[in-house]
Design a protein around this motif. Structure first.
Motif, PDB file in Angstrom:
ATOM      1  N   ASN A 185     -55.815  18.112  16.780  1.00  0.00           N
ATOM      2  CA  ASN A 185     -54.876  17.004  16.836  1.00  0.00           C
ATOM      3  C   ASN A 185     -53.918  17.137  18.019  1.00  0.00           C
ATOM      4  OD1 ASN A 185     -54.296  14.493  15.812  1.00  0.00           O
ATOM      5  ND2 ASN A 185     -52.662  15.233  14.505  1.00  0.00           N
ATOM      6  N   LEU A 186     -54.456  17.596  19.139  1.00  0.00           N
ATOM      7  CA  LEU A 186     -53.702  17.688  20.380  1.00  0.00           C
ATOM      8  C   LEU A 186     -54.047  16.484  21.247  1.00  0.00           C
ATOM      9  CD1 LEU A 186     -54.210  21.470  21.182  1.00  0.00           C
ATOM     10  CD2 LEU A 186     -52.162  20.386  20.265  1.00  0.00           C
ATOM     11  N   ARG A 230     -42.076  19.766  27.474  1.00  0.00           N
ATOM     12  CA  ARG A 230     -41.860  21.120  27.994  1.00  0.00           C
ATOM     13  C   ARG A 230     -43.011  22.090  27.746  1.00  0.00           C
ATOM     14  NH1 ARG A 230     -39.051  25.843  26.342  1.00  0.00           N
ATOM     15  NH2 ARG A 230     -38.402  27.008  28.172  1.00  0.00           N
ATOM     16  N   ASP A 231     -43.328  22.398  26.496  1.00  0.00           N
ATOM     17  CA  ASP A 231     -44.381  23.363  26.166  1.00  0.00           C
ATOM     18  C   ASP A 231     -45.715  22.648  26.031  1.00  0.00           C
ATOM     19  OD1 ASP A 231     -42.634  25.642  25.969  1.00  0.00           O
ATOM     20  OD2 ASP A 231     -41.937  24.828  24.061  1.00  0.00           O
ATOM     21  N   LEU A 232     -46.536  22.782  27.061  1.00  0.00           N
ATOM     22  CA  LEU A 232     -47.831  22.119  27.076  1.00  0.00           C
ATOM     23  C   LEU A 232     -48.908  23.118  26.688  1.00  0.00           C
ATOM     24  CD1 LEU A 232     -47.339  20.125  30.396  1.00  0.00           C
ATOM     25  CD2 LEU A 232     -46.791  19.423  28.062  1.00  0.00           C
ATOM     26  N   LYS A 233     -49.900  22.636  25.958  1.00  0.00           N
ATOM     27  CA  LYS A 233     -50.958  23.491  25.412  1.00  0.00           C
ATOM     28  C   LYS A 233     -52.265  23.298  26.164  1.00  0.00           C
ATOM     29  CE  LYS A 233     -48.502  24.456  21.612  1.00  0.00           C
ATOM     30  NZ  LYS A 233     -47.851  25.722  21.552  1.00  0.00           N
ATOM     31  N   GLY A 274     -55.367  24.933  21.975  1.00  0.00           N
ATOM     32  CA  GLY A 274     -54.074  25.139  21.324  1.00  0.00           C
ATOM     33  C   GLY A 274     -53.288  26.315  21.871  1.00  0.00           C
ATOM     34  N   ALA A 275     -53.910  27.101  22.741  1.00  0.00           N
ATOM     35  CA  ALA A 275     -53.218  28.235  23.357  1.00  0.00           C
ATOM     36  C   ALA A 275     -52.159  27.715  24.330  1.00  0.00           C
ATOM     37  CB  ALA A 275     -54.221  29.120  24.095  1.00  0.00           C
ATOM     38  N   PRO A 311     -49.034  18.563  20.799  1.00  0.00           N
ATOM     39  CA  PRO A 311     -49.384  18.229  19.411  1.00  0.00           C
ATOM     40  C   PRO A 311     -48.980  16.782  19.099  1.00  0.00           C
ATOM     41  CG  PRO A 311     -48.196  20.311  19.516  1.00  0.00           C
ATOM     42  CD  PRO A 311     -48.092  19.680  20.874  1.00  0.00           C
ATOM     43  N   ARG A 312     -49.777  16.073  18.353  1.00  0.00           N
ATOM     44  CA  ARG A 312     -49.513  14.670  17.996  1.00  0.00           C
ATOM     45  C   ARG A 312     -48.130  14.498  17.385  1.00  0.00           C
ATOM     46  NH1 ARG A 312     -47.564  10.701  16.826  1.00  0.00           N
ATOM     47  NH2 ARG A 312     -48.411   8.850  15.845  1.00  0.00           N
ATOM     48  N   GLU A 313     -47.720  15.457  16.570  1.00  0.00           N
ATOM     49  CA  GLU A 313     -46.418  15.305  15.887  1.00  0.00           C
ATOM     50  C   GLU A 313     -45.223  15.364  16.841  1.00  0.00           C
ATOM     51  OE1 GLU A 313     -47.751  19.606  15.386  1.00  0.00           O
ATOM     52  OE2 GLU A 313     -48.686  17.683  15.012  1.00  0.00           O
ATOM     53  N   ARG A 314     -45.429  15.769  18.094  1.00  0.00           N
ATOM     54  CA  ARG A 314     -44.343  15.799  19.075  1.00  0.00           C
ATOM     55  C   ARG A 314     -43.994  14.412  19.603  1.00  0.00           C
ATOM     56  NH1 ARG A 314     -43.430  20.076  22.529  1.00  0.00           N
ATOM     57  NH2 ARG A 314     -41.545  18.888  22.929  1.00  0.00           N
TER      58      ARG A 314
END
Length: 176
Positions: free
Chosen positions: A12-13, A45-48, A52-53, A92-95
């Motif tokens: 879900n990214l 800011r925090d990109l995956k 997911g790493a 993540p989708r929730e962001r």
């Protein structure tokens, strides 16, 4: 409807940017962005990475043609930036912030919706959403057989019922 990258990984990214290469000699990276506002990347800011790493932790950014030029905690040299060329970055989708209106949604939220005709006949489910340059296209996966493409226009998709997880569609050959 709010624009953001719509390739979704199994975790879900949501695909929001790709490293286009180095910028200058001090370790900045050029990012091609797939968000409505390219500078929104700095807010995330925090990109995956796709798995997911951790990918990049952005510390600053400025607009540039086709995206942004950014500094990341993990990149100190031009060589490090060049080595990351092509890396896809996700959030993540929730962001994503909630849409302002109940009739608004992200294109990514269409993935997985049931697709039916105006008469209620099932056509399949939305598999992906792409924009190849001429507007958004929905890839529809029928219960059996090959997937097919549907333009995401008012004529082809007169109604989206997010609460019911259903999209009403008129196949192109039916609208003629």
């Amino acid at each position: 409807m709010t624009g953001v990258g719509v390739i979704v990984s199994s975790d879900n990214l949501i695909f929001v940017a790709r490293i286009a290469g180095a910028f200058g000699v001090k370790g900045e990276v050029r990012l091609t962005t797939f968000t409505a506002d390219p500078m929104a990347l700095l807010d995330y800011r925090d990109l995956k990475r796709e798995d997911g790493a951790p990918g990049l932790t952005l510390t600053s950014a400025r607009p540039a043609k086709g995206g942004v030029v950014a500094r990341a905690k993990e990149v100190e040299t031009r060589e490090q930036a060049e080595a990351l060329r092509g890396l896809r970055l996700y959030i993540p989708r929730e962001r994503l912030p909630a849409p302002d209106d109940e009739d608004e949604y992200y294109l990514v939220d269409l993935i997985g919706l049931s697709v039916v005709t105006p008469q209620g006949e099932p056509l399949g489910v939305v598999r992906t959403v792409h924009d190849f340059g001429a507007g958004d296209l929905l890839e529809i996966q029928p219960p059996q057989g090959a997937s097919w493409w549907l333009p995401f226009t008012r004529e082809a998709v007169p109604e989206v019922r997010m609460a019911d997880r259903t999209l009403i569609a008129v196949r192109p050959e039916e609208s003629e």
